[in-house]
Scaffold this motif. Sequence first.
Motif: not given
Length: 243
Positions: A226, A234, A238
Amino acid sequence: MKFNPIIESFLVHLSAPNVDQFINLLLAIPAQGYGNSLAYIMSEWSQLQGEIQGAYQIKVTTTALALLISTRHPELSRIEVNGHLVKTSAGITTRSKARVTPDNWTKIPLPSKIFALLADTLAEIQEQVGDDADNIDEEDSDWEEVQNGDATPHDIMYSASVPSNANPSVEHLNAMAKVFDEDEDDSYDDDLAKTDSLNEVKLLDFLTNTFVNLWDSDRPLFEYLCQGLTNPQRVAVQKVLQK
């Protein structure tokens, strides 16, 4: 013969769920200018993946990359591929300047590149789906049916995402053979899309399973990968972890 990511993707899928054995085979085959055939193939593939067009072609290659990274084969991390383009000078780059000054790229480990490519595709799907991506019922996901089983993480991800009739039919193999022939036109890609059960895979579910599986099975590796993502990538990852 010109490198074709679609062909390599077929070979990955045909080797599943024993993709690590396919990786070992490529490691044992030498390639001029590279340590082995795996290094050559992934160097080319990682560069071309972003240029692949067509829903079926993107689905086949993306799911194959997911299968590769899900093996967590130690040799993958020893291969370095092009990461980000380095801008060496300011101003407009003319054709003559481009010929004199070749592109410079950062070098990153192969798993980082694959992880970023998968995150890119995930972000694009989420953007296309819009708010519906945030309202997907988890009960509809095949992941829930298998995550408590005794299979290995790779087997879980594969069985949760690939149709049970994924073994190629005679028609599918014939269409694949025509794609291998460089003299044939691109119309045979349509034949593959019609006969390939992988075309039934829901790519959003497949990528969700991939990221969730890696998060659950190897948290340190996941967090390391990540670190190389852009902010949009990202955020996309998430979102699926929060479901």
